[in-house]
Design a protein around this motif. Structure first.
Motif, PDB file in Angstrom:
ATOM      1  N   HIS A 135       0.798  -1.274  -0.038  1.00 19.00           N
ATOM      2  CA  HIS A 135       0.141  -0.039  -0.100  1.00 19.00           C
ATOM      3  C   HIS A 135       0.902   1.359   0.077  1.00 19.00           C
ATOM      4  O   HIS A 135       0.624   2.394  -0.564  1.00 19.00           O
ATOM      5  CB  HIS A 135      -0.918   0.039   1.309  1.00 19.00           C
ATOM      6  CG  HIS A 135      -1.957   1.066   1.149  1.00 19.00           C
ATOM      7  ND1 HIS A 135      -2.765   1.193   0.125  1.00 19.00           N
ATOM      8  CD2 HIS A 135      -2.415   2.114   2.236  1.00 19.00           C
ATOM      9  CE1 HIS A 135      -3.489   2.088   0.475  1.00 19.00           C
ATOM     10  NE2 HIS A 135      -3.311   2.674   1.512  1.00 19.00           N
ATOM     11  N   SER A 177      -2.826   7.885  -5.222  1.00 21.19           N
ATOM     12  CA  SER A 177      -2.690   7.141  -6.068  1.00 21.19           C
ATOM     13  C   SER A 177      -2.055   7.759  -7.470  1.00 21.19           C
ATOM     14  O   SER A 177      -1.900   7.226  -8.503  1.00 21.19           O
ATOM     15  CB  SER A 177      -4.041   6.361  -6.721  1.00 21.19           C
ATOM     16  OG  SER A 177      -4.712   5.731  -5.518  1.00 21.19           O
ATOM     17  N   LYS A 197     -10.780  12.983  -3.804  1.00 23.30           N
ATOM     18  CA  LYS A 197     -11.609  12.218  -3.004  1.00 23.30           C
ATOM     19  C   LYS A 197     -11.625  12.593  -1.688  1.00 23.30           C
ATOM     20  O   LYS A 197     -10.432  13.001  -1.154  1.00 23.30           O
ATOM     21  CB  LYS A 197     -11.443  10.889  -3.199  1.00 23.30           C
ATOM     22  CG  LYS A 197     -11.919   9.938  -2.169  1.00 23.30           C
ATOM     23  CD  LYS A 197     -11.488   8.410  -2.412  1.00 23.30           C
ATOM     24  CE  LYS A 197     -10.694   7.918  -1.446  1.00 23.30           C
ATOM     25  NZ  LYS A 197     -10.041   6.841  -1.285  1.00 23.30           N
ATOM     26  N   ASP A 224      -4.318   0.465  -6.074  1.00 22.42           N
ATOM     27  CA  ASP A 224      -3.723  -0.783  -5.572  1.00 22.42           C
ATOM     28  C   ASP A 224      -4.573  -1.813  -5.074  1.00 22.42           C
ATOM     29  O   ASP A 224      -4.212  -2.949  -5.105  1.00 22.42           O
ATOM     30  CB  ASP A 224      -2.511  -0.201  -4.328  1.00 22.42           C
ATOM     31  CG  ASP A 224      -3.332   0.155  -3.189  1.00 22.42           C
ATOM     32  OD1 ASP A 224      -4.166   0.918  -3.437  1.00 22.42           O
ATOM     33  OD2 ASP A 224      -2.617  -0.076  -2.233  1.00 22.42           O
ATOM     34  N   MET A 225      -5.502  -1.257  -4.421  1.00 18.99           N
ATOM     35  CA  MET A 225      -6.478  -2.496  -4.066  1.00 18.99           C
ATOM     36  C   MET A 225      -7.954  -1.829  -3.928  1.00 18.99           C
ATOM     37  O   MET A 225      -8.234  -0.573  -4.159  1.00 18.99           O
ATOM     38  CB  MET A 225      -6.591  -2.520  -2.424  1.00 18.99           C
ATOM     39  CG  MET A 225      -6.524  -1.400  -1.510  1.00 18.99           C
ATOM     40  SD  MET A 225      -6.565  -1.509   0.276  1.00 18.99           S
ATOM     41  CE  MET A 225      -4.793  -1.923   0.366  1.00 18.99           C
ATOM     42  N   VAL A 226      -9.101  -2.673  -4.064  1.00 19.54           N
ATOM     43  CA  VAL A 226     -10.466  -2.625  -4.228  1.00 19.54           C
ATOM     44  C   VAL A 226     -10.932  -3.123  -3.055  1.00 19.54           C
ATOM     45  O   VAL A 226     -10.860  -4.299  -2.882  1.00 19.54           O
ATOM     46  CB  VAL A 226     -10.975  -2.533  -5.365  1.00 19.54           C
ATOM     47  CG1 VAL A 226     -10.622  -4.100  -5.964  1.00 19.54           C
ATOM     48  CG2 VAL A 226     -12.401  -2.549  -5.486  1.00 19.54           C
ATOM     49  N   GLY A 229     -15.169  -1.126  -2.744  1.00 19.16           N
ATOM     50  CA  GLY A 229     -15.506  -0.753  -3.830  1.00 19.16           C
ATOM     51  C   GLY A 229     -16.027   0.683  -4.053  1.00 19.16           C
ATOM     52  O   GLY A 229     -16.615   1.414  -4.939  1.00 19.16           O
ATOM     53  N   GLY A 230     -16.283   1.252  -2.724  1.00 21.27           N
ATOM     54  CA  GLY A 230     -16.827   2.597  -2.671  1.00 21.27           C
ATOM     55  C   GLY A 230     -16.049   3.624  -3.388  1.00 21.27           C
ATOM     56  O   GLY A 230     -16.589   4.479  -4.334  1.00 21.27           O
ATOM     57  N   LYS A 322       3.027   5.689  -3.945  1.00 18.90           N
ATOM     58  CA  LYS A 322       1.905   5.882  -3.539  1.00 18.90           C
ATOM     59  C   LYS A 322       1.733   6.625  -2.014  1.00 18.90           C
ATOM     60  O   LYS A 322       2.515   6.100  -1.240  1.00 18.90           O
ATOM     61  CB  LYS A 322       0.961   4.858  -3.405  1.00 18.90           C
ATOM     62  CG  LYS A 322      -0.334   4.766  -3.440  1.00 18.90           C
ATOM     63  CD  LYS A 322      -1.134   3.396  -3.382  1.00 18.90           C
ATOM     64  CE  LYS A 322      -2.575   3.666  -3.583  1.00 18.90           C
ATOM     65  NZ  LYS A 322      -3.181   4.576  -2.480  1.00 18.90           N
ATOM     66  N   ASP A 325      -3.670   8.540   1.158  1.00 13.52           N
ATOM     67  CA  ASP A 325      -5.104   8.124   1.397  1.00 13.52           C
ATOM     68  C   ASP A 325      -5.128   6.835   1.887  1.00 13.52           C
ATOM     69  O   ASP A 325      -4.245   6.017   1.187  1.00 13.52           O
ATOM     70  CB  ASP A 325      -5.999   8.417   0.379  1.00 13.52           C
ATOM     71  CG  ASP A 325      -7.425   8.331   0.717  1.00 13.52           C
ATOM     72  OD1 ASP A 325      -7.906   9.210   1.558  1.00 13.52           O
ATOM     73  OD2 ASP A 325      -7.979   7.585  -0.032  1.00 13.52           O
ATOM     74  N   THR A 326      -6.075   6.548   2.580  1.00 15.70           N
ATOM     75  CA  THR A 326      -6.281   5.063   2.771  1.00 15.70           C
ATOM     76  C   THR A 326      -8.091   4.712   2.736  1.00 15.70           C
ATOM     77  O   THR A 326      -8.182   3.802   3.045  1.00 15.70           O
ATOM     78  CB  THR A 326      -5.975   4.710   4.322  1.00 15.70           C
ATOM     79  OG1 THR A 326      -6.607   5.578   5.030  1.00 15.70           O
ATOM     80  CG2 THR A 326      -4.659   4.559   4.564  1.00 15.70           C
TER      81      THR A 326
END
Ligand code: R5P
Length: 326
Positions: A135, A177, A197, A224-226, A229-230, A322, A325-326
């Protein structure tokens, strides 16, 4: 027989987090993975046993540390078992590094989970770690053992290159990202746009603005990750509202928690492309979800590590950062 098997004894083991990936890695190494018994006592406590002689072997244990934490525990126990069985070298192959989002003390009284997990893996007896798309790349520095950190970008961008999308815009779904998305844009000859965002609450994502020109153009969201899904679903909608012609999304790690499947299936998305760093249960999949395999990438890395060769030839993309944000 391949050179690799003349050079020394490689042993490939896995816990229960992603056996299909380990099977695929074993197939491409033409080694097969060797048995470890992993089971639970009646109360849930985990028991592991390496079923064959591990003395002097170069042991690779494939296990993403995705939730539940039992998978992390299985990895730690397997490392411990290999160490006590006199393995010559133990490499933790962690395709998805769970707890990576907790990488700093950004509020009072929080834990730094990413550092704690690094300490646990090291204390259990791993000699090195092989991972994909942490991450935050700085997590490498949480380890005092060698870390080989790979990028799934070549796997994902090769897939999108075949689509020959003209006038493409690669979109970072959040500011953190942006560098990663820029790496994708460079590889795909696209332009970059960034979603501004905010998270009004944990796991809730709201698009404030989009920086960049997306009107009438195909867009590729790269993350990097979903997880829920928001982030992606709200970014897809915002892009469509601003005139994007078609929207694709990709992410290395498909956590797909909770209602992610419903959210993403309902979003005006052409295709969602992920990799198999995490084993994706059937009920989390949906029609427009495409899963690409990182097994060839990991197999090559394991082979090079086993042969004490450089793995840098696998980085055919500039490192992408990256932050935030998280
Ligand atoms: C944030 O930094 C990450 O890159 C992802 O955007 C985020 O973790 C995705 O979470 P979710 O799918 O729950 O919005």
């Amino acid at each position: 027989m391949e050179e690799i098997f003349k050079r020394g004894p490689l042993m490939l083991l896995t816990g229960r987090a992603n056996e299909p990936l380990c099977q695929e890695i074993g197939n491409s190494l033409e080694a097969g993975f060797e048995g470890a018994t992993v089971r639970n006592f009646a109360d849930g406590e985990i028991f592991v046993r390496i079923d064959r002689n591990a003395r002097g072997r170069d042991v690779f244990i494939v296990q993403p540390t995705v939730a539940p934490a039992d998978y992390l525990m299985e990895l730690l126990l397997l490392i411990d078992a290999a160490r006590r069985a006199s393995a010559a070298r133990i490499t933790a192959v962690v395709p998805y590094y769970g707890y990576g989002r907790q990488d700093r003390k950004d509020q009072p009284r929080v834990a730094i989970g990413a550092k704690l997990v690094a300490n646990l893996i090291t204390a259990a007896g791993a000699d090195r770690l092989l991972g994909i798309d942490f991450h935050q790349h700085q997590i490498q520095g949480f380890f005092d053992i060698p870390v080989d950190h790979l990028y799934a970008a070549p796997v994902l961008t090769d897939y999108f290159r075949q689509k020959k999308l003209q006038n493409l815009v690669v979109v970072a779904p959040d500011v953190g990202s942006a560098k990663m998305a820029r790496g994708f844009a460079n590889r795909l000859d696209g332009e970059l746009a960034i979603v501004d965002k905010r998270r009004p609450a944990p796991n809730v994502s709201e698009v404030l603005n989009i920086v960049g020109d997306v009107d009438g153009r195909p867009c590729l969201l790269a993350d990097d990750m979903v997880d829920t899904g928001g982030t992606l679903a709200s970014a897809v909608r915002a892009l469509k509202e601003r005139g994007a012609a078609e929207v694709y999304a990709c992410a290395t790690h498909a956590l797909l928690s909770g209602t992610a499947r419903d959210k993403l299936s309902a979003a005006p998305l052409e295709e969602m492309v992920v990799t198999n760093t995490i084993d994706i249960a059937e009920e989390r999949r949906f029609d427009r979800l495409k899963i690409l395999s990182v097994a060839p990438l990991l197999s090559r890395a394991i082979k090079y590590i086993h042969l004490n060769e450089s793995v840098s030839q696998l980085f055919d993309t500039a490192p992408v950062d990256k932050q935030g944000d998280t």
